[in-house]
Design a protein around this motif. Structure first.
Motif, PDB file in Angstrom:
ATOM      1  N   GLN A  71     -11.294   1.057   1.950  1.00 17.68           N
ATOM      2  CA  GLN A  71     -10.440   0.346   2.913  1.00 17.68           C
ATOM      3  C   GLN A  71      -9.090  -0.005   2.316  1.00 17.68           C
ATOM      4  O   GLN A  71      -8.077  -0.030   3.014  1.00 17.68           O
ATOM      5  CB  GLN A  71     -11.119  -0.953   3.362  1.00 17.68           C
ATOM      6  CG  GLN A  71     -12.233  -0.771   4.356  1.00 17.68           C
ATOM      7  CD  GLN A  71     -12.831  -2.105   4.761  1.00 17.68           C
ATOM      8  OE1 GLN A  71     -13.579  -2.184   5.716  1.00 17.68           O
ATOM      9  NE2 GLN A  71     -12.518  -3.170   4.046  1.00 17.68           N
ATOM     10  N   ASP A  72      -9.073  -0.267   1.012  1.00 15.99           N
ATOM     11  CA  ASP A  72      -7.853  -0.698   0.348  1.00 15.99           C
ATOM     12  C   ASP A  72      -7.032   0.466  -0.191  1.00 15.99           C
ATOM     13  O   ASP A  72      -6.085   0.253  -0.941  1.00 15.99           O
ATOM     14  CB  ASP A  72      -8.206  -1.656  -0.805  1.00 15.99           C
ATOM     15  CG  ASP A  72      -7.630  -3.038  -0.574  1.00 15.99           C
ATOM     16  OD1 ASP A  72      -7.349  -3.361   0.590  1.00 15.99           O
ATOM     17  OD2 ASP A  72      -7.439  -3.786  -1.555  1.00 15.99           O
ATOM     18  N   SER A 119      -4.947  -2.397   7.922  1.00 12.71           N
ATOM     19  CA  SER A 119      -5.684  -2.900   6.769  1.00 12.71           C
ATOM     20  C   SER A 119      -6.552  -4.115   7.130  1.00 12.71           C
ATOM     21  O   SER A 119      -6.139  -5.011   7.878  1.00 12.71           O
ATOM     22  CB  SER A 119      -4.705  -3.296   5.660  1.00 12.71           C
ATOM     23  OG  SER A 119      -5.381  -3.928   4.593  1.00 12.71           O
ATOM     24  N   ALA A 161       0.864  -1.181   0.000  1.00 14.67           N
ATOM     25  CA  ALA A 161       0.000   0.000   0.000  1.00 14.67           C
ATOM     26  C   ALA A 161       0.900   1.230   0.000  1.00 14.67           C
ATOM     27  O   ALA A 161       2.136   1.118   0.023  1.00 14.67           O
ATOM     28  CB  ALA A 161      -0.959   0.004   1.188  1.00 14.67           C
TER      29      ALA A 161
END
Length: 627
Positions: free
Chosen positions: A600-601, A443, A434
C-alpha cells in the motif's frame, strides 16, 4: 636610428613562467586567439579615445582587426590599426612577463576621471579596455614556436619589430609599417594546422569575441575578407531600443533552445558595484536533463568579452536560468579563463541571485497569471526545491515560490495558501511523500485526514524526501509527515459518526509476537477508514519514503523498524481478532498483513514469492499454510 638588432634576456625566472603559461594556465588551446583579438580591440579603443583630444591620432574609417592565415608560410597574422607601440613600449609590455600596458592605462584614466560625472545617464565614456597584455599575449606560444610583433605608435614615424621563440630572450630591430598599428605574426607549430583554416578561426571568434565592438575580419585563401563578429552586445543597449524579437533571438542563441523565454530580466546595477545582466527563464524544459550538469551556465563577460560559462553566477537550484552578466569591475587572475574567488565576484553572484528571486516572487504573486506560473513550476519546480535543501540563507525566500498538489484542493497550492486554510486547532503542515501523485491520492495514509477534513500536501518529486526536514517550519508551523509516528488526529472531530475504537488487545499481542523484529510496534489506530492496515515511522528518524530511498541507494537504514497500525473496525481485522481470542496461530496472517501494508505504501513485500502464494491461497478460499 640604429640598424643593429638588439638582443635582450627576459630574466632568470621567465623560462619557467612561459612553460606555465603554455602548459598549465589555459585549458583550451584556442584561447590564444581570444587573447590576441582582445589586445587588438583594446589598442583600437585606446587610439579612438586618445583621438578625442588629438585629431592627428584619428582612426582610419575602415579600422578593424584582421586575421590572415597563410598556409604556404604556415603563419597566422593578427593586425590592427590601434594605438601601436614604440620601442620602449615593446620592451616593457612584451619584454616583461605579466606587465599590462592596458591596466596601466586604465588606472591612469581612472585617476584622471575621478569625481567626474558621466555626460549622459547610462553612458560610459571609458573605452572598453579588457586586456592583460603581458601574460595573455604569451598564450600565443601554445600554438606558435616563434612570434614576431611589428608595431608603429600612432603619431610617430618609427616602427619596430619584437621577436622571440619564447625560450628566454627576445630581439628588437627597426622595421617599417605604412600606418600606425600592430601586426602579430605567429609561426605555427606542426600540430596547429587547424588555425590556418578560415572556418576554424571564424568559429573561435564567434565563440569568444562575437560581441566585441571593433569589426573582426578573417581573410580566406582567395584574399576575401569577411567580418566574423556581430559587434553588438545586446545587453549593453537600453531596453527601450530592444525589440521583443531581438530578445527572443538572443535567448535562442545563448540557450540553444527553440522556445520563447517565459521571463526576461534586463537591468544595470550601478553604484559601488557595476554590472549588466540579461537573463532568461525558459518556457520549456531543455532537451537534455538538467541533472546531468547541476552547475549554472550563465555566461560571464568582462567589457563585452566572453570569459567563461563556468563562473557559477547563480546557485545550482537556479541552473535553468540562461543569459549573460557583463561587468567592468571584476578583478581577474593572470588568465581571464581562470577566475579568482574575489569578493567582487561573490557580490555579483549575490546580486544576480536576488534579482532572479525577486522576479520569481513577483510572478508567483500575480493571481491573474497564476496558470503561467504553475506551468513554470511544472517545468522547474523540482530544481527550485533543491534550494531548500542546499541554500540555508535563501530558504525563507524560496519556500513561498513552491507549489504542491493537495488532498483537498484541485490544481496547485502554495504554503501560504495552505496555512490560510488550516483548521483553528491545527498546529502542523501535513505532507505525504511517494513516487506518484495518483498513488498518493489513494493512499491509506490519507484516510484519517480526509475523514476529519485536514488538508495534506502530496509530494512526488525526487527531492521531496529531503527538503521538508531542512525547511523545518513555515510561518512558524512545523512540517510533519503523516507517516512520522502517530499523527495527532484526536483533536480533530471526524466527519460523521465514527464511534469508539474497538479493543483488539489479543490480536495486537499476537501480531507483535509473530512479526518480532520486523516491526517496532503494533497498535490500533483511528486514522484508517477503508483500509485494514497502514505503516507508520517512529517519532524520530526519517519518514517511510526516506527509508525506502536509502534502501534503494544501498545505504540501508539503521533506525527503528516501522510501526504496524491496524484498523479494528475493518472486517478482516475483526475476523483475525476473533481467531486470536480463540487462540489460533496467526503467524502467516501477520506476515501477510505487514506485506500488504508495505505494498500500500509503494514498497515491495519482504518475500514477493511468499506473498503471492499467500494471496493466491486466500483467493482460493483455503487457509494459508503455516510458515
Amino acid at each position: 636610428m640604429s640598424e643593429t638588432v638588439e638582443r635582450h634576456e627576459f630574466g632568470a625566472e621567465v623560462g619557467r613562467l612561459l612553460d606555465l603559461v603554455v602548459h598549465a594556465l589555459y585549458s583550451d588551446r584556442e584561447i590564444f586567439l581570444r587573447e590576441l583579438v582582445a589586445n587588438a580591440a583594446d589598442a583600437t579603443d585606446r587610439r579612438r579615445f586618445e583621438a578625442l583630444t588629438n585629431e592627428a591620432l584619428a582612426l582610419p574609417a575602415d579600422a578593424k582587426v584582421l586575421i590572415a592565415p597563410d598556409k604556404a608560410a604556415r603563419t597566422l597574422t593578427i593586425s590592427d590599426a590601434g594605438i601601436g607601440m614604440a620601442k620602449d613600449d615593446l620592451a616593457q609590455n612584451l619584454g616583461t612577463i605579466a606587465r599590462s600596458g592596458t591596466r596601466a592605462f586604465s588606472q591612469a584614466l581612472g585617476e584622471a576621471k575621478a569625481g567626474e560625472e558621466k555626460a549622459t545617464e547610462g553612458e560610459d565614456l571609458r573605452p572598453s579596455l579588457i586586456g592583460q597584455f603581458g601574460v595573455g599575449f604569451y598564450s600565443a606560444f601554445m600554438v606558435a614556436d616563434r612570434v614576431t610583433v611589428t608595431s608603429r605608435r600612432a603619431g610617430t614615424e618609427e616602427a619596430w619589430t619584437w621577436a622571440s621563440d619564447g625560450k628566454g630572450s627576445y630581439t628588437l630591430e627597426p622595421a617599417s609599417r605604412e600606418q600606425a598599428g600592430t601586426d602579430i605574426v605567429l609561426h605555427l607549430k606542426d600540430d596547429a594546422d587547424e588555425y590556418l583554416e578560415s572556418y576554424r578561426l571564424d568559429h573561435v571568434v564567434r565563440k569568444w569575441a562575437d560581441n566585441i565592438a571593433v569589426p573582426i575580419a578573417i581573410r580566406d585563401e582567395e584574399g576575401k575578407e569577411e567580418t566574423a563578429n556581430r559587434g553588438t552586445a545586446l545587453w549593453r543597449k537600453p531596453k527601450s531600443e530592444i525589440t521583443d524579437e531581438q530578445y527572443k533571438e538572443f535567448y535562442r542563441t545563448v540557450s540553444h533552445g527553440f522556445d520563447e523565454p517565459w521571463a526576461t530580466l534586463h537591468w544595470r546595477a550601478e553604484g559601488a558595484l557595476e554590472f549588466t545582466g540579461l537573463l532568461f527563464v525558459p518556457s520549456m524544459k531543455p532537451f537534455m536533463a538538467m541533472e546531468d550538469d547541476r552547475r549554472s551556465k550563465v555566461r560571464l563577460h568582462v567589457r563585452r568579452m566572453f570569459i567563461t560559462d563556468e563562473a557559477e553566477l547563480l546557485p545550482n537550484w537556479l541552473r535553468f536560468v540562461q543569459g549573460v552578466v557583463d561587468t567592468d569591475d571584476l578583478p581577474l587572475n593572470v588568465s581571464r579563463e581562470m577566475l579568482q574567488s574575489t569578493p567582487t565576484l561573490q557580490k555579483i553572484r549575490r546580486a544576480v541571485t536576488t534579482r532572479v528571486i525577486n522576479e520569481l516572487t513577483s510572478r508567483s504573486k500575480n493571481t491573474e497569471k497564476a496558470e503561467e506560473y504553475q506551468k513554470f513550476f511544472e517545468n522547474f519546480g523540482p530544481i527550485l526545491k533543491e534550494g531548500i535543501y542546499e541554500d540555508f540563507e535563501r530558504r525563507a525566500e524560496i519556500a513561498p515560490l513552491l507549489r504542491f498538489r493537495s488532498s483537498t484542493e484541485d490544481g496547485w497550492t502554495s504554503l501560504p495558501d495552505y496555512v490560510s486554510r488550516m483548521k483553528p486547532e491545527q498546529e502542523a503542515i501535513y505532507y505525504l511523500v511517494a513516487d506518484d501523485v495518483e498513488a498518493l491520492k489513494n493512499s491509506a495514509q490519507l484516510e484519517g485526514f480526509r475523514a476529519r477534513g485536514v488538508e495534506v500536501l502530496l509530494l512526488s518529486d525526487h527531492v521531496d524526501a529531503f527538503w521538508p526536514e531542512q525547511l523545518g517550519k513555515f510561518d512558524d508551523k512545523p512540517l510533519r509527515s503523516v507517516t512520522q509516528g502517530a499523527a495527532d488526529l484526536s483533536k480533530f472531530k471526524p466527519e460523521g459518526e465514527a464511534g469508539e475504537i474497538p479493543a483488539a488487545d489479543k490480536l495486537v499481542a499476537a501480531l507483535k509476537l509473530a512479526l518480532g523484529a520486523d516491526v517496532s510496534d503494533v497498535r490500533t489506530t483511528d486514522r484508517l477508514v477503508d483500509s485494514a492496515v497502514v505503516l507508520a515511522a517512529s517519532g524520530s528518524g526519517p519518514d517511510l519514503q526516506m527509508q525506502r530511498l536509502l534502501r534503494r541507494a544501498g545505504r540501508g537504514f539503521g533506525g527503528s523498524a516501522p510501526i504496524l497500525e491496524i484498523n479494528p473496525r475493518h472486517p478482516l481485522i475483526r475476523s483475525l481478532d476473533a481467531r486470536a481470542e480463540a487462540g489460533d496461530d496467526l503467524t502467516s496472517e501477520a506476515g501477510t498483513l505487514l506485506d500488504l501494508a508495505r505494498v500500500q505504501d509503494g514498497d515491495t513485500p519482504r518475500d514477493p514469492v511468499a506473498f503471492a502464494r499467500a494471496v493466491a491461497t486466500a483467493l482460493a478460499g483455503t487457509s494459508a499454510p503455516s510458515a
